[in-house]
Motif scaffolding. Structure first.
Motif, PDB file in Angstrom:
ATOM      1  N   GLU A   1       1.144  -0.869   0.196  1.00  0.00           N
ATOM      2  CA  GLU A   1       0.158  -0.157   0.199  1.00  0.00           C
ATOM      3  C   GLU A   1       1.040   1.161  -0.088  1.00  0.00           C
ATOM      4  O   GLU A   1       2.295   1.012   0.333  1.00  0.00           O
ATOM      5  CB  GLU A   1      -0.858  -0.070   1.122  1.00  0.00           C
ATOM      6  N   VAL A   2       0.415   2.406  -0.528  1.00  0.00           N
ATOM      7  CA  VAL A   2       0.845   4.156  -0.809  1.00  0.00           C
ATOM      8  C   VAL A   2      -0.165   4.790  -0.146  1.00  0.00           C
ATOM      9  O   VAL A   2      -1.029   4.388  -0.439  1.00  0.00           O
ATOM     10  CB  VAL A   2       1.401   3.997  -2.352  1.00  0.00           C
ATOM     11  N   ARG A   3       0.026   5.169   1.237  1.00  0.00           N
ATOM     12  CA  ARG A   3      -1.196   6.252   1.926  1.00  0.00           C
ATOM     13  C   ARG A   3      -0.028   7.651   1.920  1.00  0.00           C
ATOM     14  O   ARG A   3       0.872   8.053   2.833  1.00  0.00           O
ATOM     15  CB  ARG A   3      -1.016   5.515   3.176  1.00  0.00           C
ATOM     16  N   TRP A   4      -1.146   8.672   2.015  1.00  0.00           N
ATOM     17  CA  TRP A   4      -0.585   9.493   2.611  1.00  0.00           C
ATOM     18  C   TRP A   4      -0.150   9.942   4.284  1.00  0.00           C
ATOM     19  O   TRP A   4      -1.363   9.455   4.545  1.00  0.00           O
ATOM     20  CB  TRP A   4      -1.536  10.958   1.709  1.00  0.00           C
ATOM     21  N   LEU A   5       0.554  10.722   4.691  1.00  0.00           N
ATOM     22  CA  LEU A   5       0.093  10.715   6.711  1.00  0.00           C
ATOM     23  C   LEU A   5       0.255  12.116   6.111  1.00  0.00           C
ATOM     24  O   LEU A   5       1.478  12.582   5.737  1.00  0.00           O
ATOM     25  CB  LEU A   5       1.469   9.447   6.530  1.00  0.00           C
ATOM     26  N   PRO A   6      -0.687  12.908   6.170  1.00  0.00           N
ATOM     27  CA  PRO A   6      -0.722  13.706   6.735  1.00  0.00           C
ATOM     28  C   PRO A   6       0.176  14.628   8.150  1.00  0.00           C
ATOM     29  O   PRO A   6      -0.145  13.138   8.509  1.00  0.00           O
ATOM     30  CB  PRO A   6      -1.867  14.528   7.277  1.00  0.00           C
ATOM     31  N   ALA A   7       1.005  15.451   8.457  1.00  0.00           N
ATOM     32  CA  ALA A   7       1.735  16.442   9.164  1.00  0.00           C
ATOM     33  C   ALA A   7       0.980  15.792  10.473  1.00  0.00           C
ATOM     34  O   ALA A   7      -0.263  16.030  11.245  1.00  0.00           O
ATOM     35  CB  ALA A   7       2.483  17.487   9.275  1.00  0.00           C
ATOM     36  N   GLN A   8       1.274  15.004  11.909  1.00  0.00           N
ATOM     37  CA  GLN A   8       0.928  14.499  13.068  1.00  0.00           C
ATOM     38  C   GLN A   8       2.403  14.403  13.897  1.00  0.00           C
ATOM     39  O   GLN A   8       2.917  14.073  12.832  1.00  0.00           O
ATOM     40  CB  GLN A   8      -0.117  13.802  12.735  1.00  0.00           C
ATOM     41  N   GLU A   9       1.117  14.524  15.050  1.00  0.00           N
ATOM     42  CA  GLU A   9       2.057  13.541  16.514  1.00  0.00           C
ATOM     43  C   GLU A   9       1.878  12.476  16.738  1.00  0.00           C
ATOM     44  O   GLU A   9      -0.207  12.619  17.071  1.00  0.00           O
ATOM     45  CB  GLU A   9       2.440  14.525  17.730  1.00  0.00           C
ATOM     46  N   HIS A  10       2.176  11.500  17.466  1.00  0.00           N
ATOM     47  CA  HIS A  10       1.553  10.556  17.903  1.00  0.00           C
ATOM     48  C   HIS A  10       2.080   9.344  18.655  1.00  0.00           C
ATOM     49  O   HIS A  10       3.357   9.107  18.125  1.00  0.00           O
ATOM     50  CB  HIS A  10       0.792   9.346  17.013  1.00  0.00           C
ATOM     51  N   THR A  11       1.624   8.269  18.419  1.00  0.00           N
ATOM     52  CA  THR A  11       2.959   7.124  18.931  1.00  0.00           C
ATOM     53  C   THR A  11       1.676   6.257  18.545  1.00  0.00           C
ATOM     54  O   THR A  11       0.506   6.043  18.004  1.00  0.00           O
ATOM     55  CB  THR A  11       2.408   6.333  21.019  1.00  0.00           C
ATOM     56  N   GLY A  12       2.235   4.727  18.479  1.00  0.00           N
ATOM     57  CA  GLY A  12       1.917   3.603  17.731  1.00  0.00           C
ATOM     58  C   GLY A  12       2.157   2.451  19.050  1.00  0.00           C
ATOM     59  O   GLY A  12       3.329   2.395  19.474  1.00  0.00           O
ATOM     60  N   GLU A  13       0.875   0.947  18.505  1.00  0.00           N
ATOM     61  CA  GLU A  13       1.854   0.470  19.208  1.00  0.00           C
ATOM     62  C   GLU A  13       1.381  -0.979  17.700  1.00  0.00           C
ATOM     63  O   GLU A  13       0.101  -1.241  17.560  1.00  0.00           O
ATOM     64  CB  GLU A  13       0.993  -0.315  19.784  1.00  0.00           C
ATOM     65  N   ASN A  14       2.107  -2.262  17.632  1.00  0.00           N
ATOM     66  CA  ASN A  14       1.416  -3.071  17.056  1.00  0.00           C
ATOM     67  C   ASN A  14       0.532  -4.220  17.567  1.00  0.00           C
ATOM     68  O   ASN A  14       1.388  -4.388  18.507  1.00  0.00           O
ATOM     69  CB  ASN A  14       2.874  -4.081  16.323  1.00  0.00           C
ATOM     70  N   VAL A  15      -0.292  -3.815  17.605  1.00  0.00           N
ATOM     71  CA  VAL A  15      -1.908  -5.048  18.000  1.00  0.00           C
ATOM     72  C   VAL A  15      -1.611  -6.580  16.692  1.00  0.00           C
ATOM     73  O   VAL A  15      -2.701  -7.033  17.875  1.00  0.00           O
ATOM     74  CB  VAL A  15      -3.125  -3.885  18.453  1.00  0.00           C
ATOM     75  N   GLY A  16      -1.100  -6.601  16.295  1.00  0.00           N
ATOM     76  CA  GLY A  16      -1.361  -7.667  15.856  1.00  0.00           C
ATOM     77  C   GLY A  16      -0.255  -9.021  16.109  1.00  0.00           C
ATOM     78  O   GLY A  16       0.157  -8.922  16.880  1.00  0.00           O
ATOM     79  N   SER A  17      -0.628  -9.877  14.958  1.00  0.00           N
ATOM     80  CA  SER A  17       0.462 -10.929  15.000  1.00  0.00           C
ATOM     81  C   SER A  17       2.349 -10.714  14.340  1.00  0.00           C
ATOM     82  O   SER A  17       2.307 -12.130  14.021  1.00  0.00           O
ATOM     83  CB  SER A  17      -0.382 -12.544  15.339  1.00  0.00           C
ATOM     84  N   THR A  18       1.793 -10.061  12.962  1.00  0.00           N
ATOM     85  CA  THR A  18       2.753  -9.764  12.570  1.00  0.00           C
ATOM     86  C   THR A  18       3.780  -8.534  12.014  1.00  0.00           C
ATOM     87  O   THR A  18       3.555  -7.274  12.918  1.00  0.00           O
ATOM     88  CB  THR A  18       2.228  -9.838  10.805  1.00  0.00           C
ATOM     89  N   GLU A  19       5.418  -8.464  12.093  1.00  0.00           N
ATOM     90  CA  GLU A  19       5.977  -7.198  12.097  1.00  0.00           C
ATOM     91  C   GLU A  19       5.618  -6.964  11.109  1.00  0.00           C
ATOM     92  O   GLU A  19       5.016  -6.974  10.398  1.00  0.00           O
ATOM     93  CB  GLU A  19       7.146  -7.771  11.737  1.00  0.00           C
ATOM     94  N   THR A  20       5.689  -4.977  11.362  1.00  0.00           N
ATOM     95  CA  THR A  20       5.614  -4.358  10.727  1.00  0.00           C
ATOM     96  C   THR A  20       7.082  -3.776   9.909  1.00  0.00           C
ATOM     97  O   THR A  20       7.918  -3.662  10.764  1.00  0.00           O
ATOM     98  CB  THR A  20       4.873  -2.989  11.438  1.00  0.00           C
ATOM     99  N   HIS A  21       6.842  -3.500   8.570  1.00  0.00           N
ATOM    100  CA  HIS A  21       7.737  -3.410   8.196  1.00  0.00           C
ATOM    101  C   HIS A  21       7.367  -2.401   6.630  1.00  0.00           C
ATOM    102  O   HIS A  21       6.100  -2.717   6.428  1.00  0.00           O
ATOM    103  CB  HIS A  21       8.579  -4.315   7.083  1.00  0.00           C
ATOM    104  N   ALA A  22       7.825  -1.123   7.138  1.00  0.00           N
ATOM    105  CA  ALA A  22       7.512   0.164   6.309  1.00  0.00           C
ATOM    106  C   ALA A  22       8.511   1.295   5.836  1.00  0.00           C
ATOM    107  O   ALA A  22       9.221   1.250   6.694  1.00  0.00           O
ATOM    108  CB  ALA A  22       6.053   1.299   7.131  1.00  0.00           C
ATOM    109  N   ILE A  23       8.542   2.240   4.557  1.00  0.00           N
ATOM    110  CA  ILE A  23       8.899   3.299   4.547  1.00  0.00           C
ATOM    111  C   ILE A  23       8.682   4.406   4.436  1.00  0.00           C
ATOM    112  O   ILE A  23       7.122   4.734   4.356  1.00  0.00           O
ATOM    113  CB  ILE A  23       9.319   3.655   3.055  1.00  0.00           C
ATOM    114  N   PHE A  24       8.961   5.791   4.947  1.00  0.00           N
ATOM    115  CA  PHE A  24       8.441   6.749   5.243  1.00  0.00           C
ATOM    116  C   PHE A  24       9.125   8.062   4.028  1.00  0.00           C
ATOM    117  O   PHE A  24       9.874   7.975   4.637  1.00  0.00           O
ATOM    118  CB  PHE A  24       7.966   7.237   6.705  1.00  0.00           C
ATOM    119  N   VAL A  25       8.977   8.030   3.249  1.00  0.00           N
ATOM    120  CA  VAL A  25       9.158   9.467   2.873  1.00  0.00           C
ATOM    121  C   VAL A  25       8.733  10.887   3.047  1.00  0.00           C
ATOM    122  O   VAL A  25       7.645  11.161   3.227  1.00  0.00           O
ATOM    123  CB  VAL A  25       9.130   9.441   0.955  1.00  0.00           C
TER     124      VAL A  25
END
Length: 116
Positions: free
Chosen positions: A68-92
């Motif tokens: 998937e390719v998604r837009w991430l508007p400017a923001q402040e947050h925390t995140g938690e992996n709540v699934g059963s798989t590893e997360t791998h992503a690239i942010f530009v």
């Protein structure tokens, strides 16, 4: 609140010039990020994952397939992996300022397009 500083075990700078910065992100189920911020960015998912993104008393569940390719508007947050798989992503991350008068969406987490 640069994610490469607040979470250096999860975010790695893999490219940077005067216009963009590219981050690789990877975590395991149960991993959480410290509060951090992103400028306007494009996110590319390299794996399928489920996350909870939180900020200011709000929460959003994010479930995305690989590729998937998604837009991430400017923001402040925390995140938690709540699934059963590893997360791998690239942010530009964009370094250019947002155009004058452009609305800042109240989105939490990624959206399907810049205007969403």
């Amino acid at each position: 609140m640069d994610p490469a500083s607040t979470n250096p075990d999860l975010y790695k700078v893999i490219f940077e010039n005067d216009r963009v910065r590219v981050l690789a992100y990877g975590d395991r189920p149960g991993d959480r990020t410290a509060p951090h911020s992103h400028p306007d960015s494009v996110m590319v998912t390299l794996s399928s994952f489920s996350r909870r993104v939180s900020a200011g008393g709000r929460e959003a569940m994010v479930e995305l397939p690989a590729g998937e390719v998604r837009w991430l508007p400017a923001q402040e947050h925390t995140g938690e992996n709540v699934g059963s798989t590893e997360t791998h992503a690239i942010f530009v991350e964009l370094k250019e300022p947002r155009p004058e008068g452009a609305d800042i969406p109240a989105a939490l987490g990624p959206v399907s397009s810049p205007g969403s």
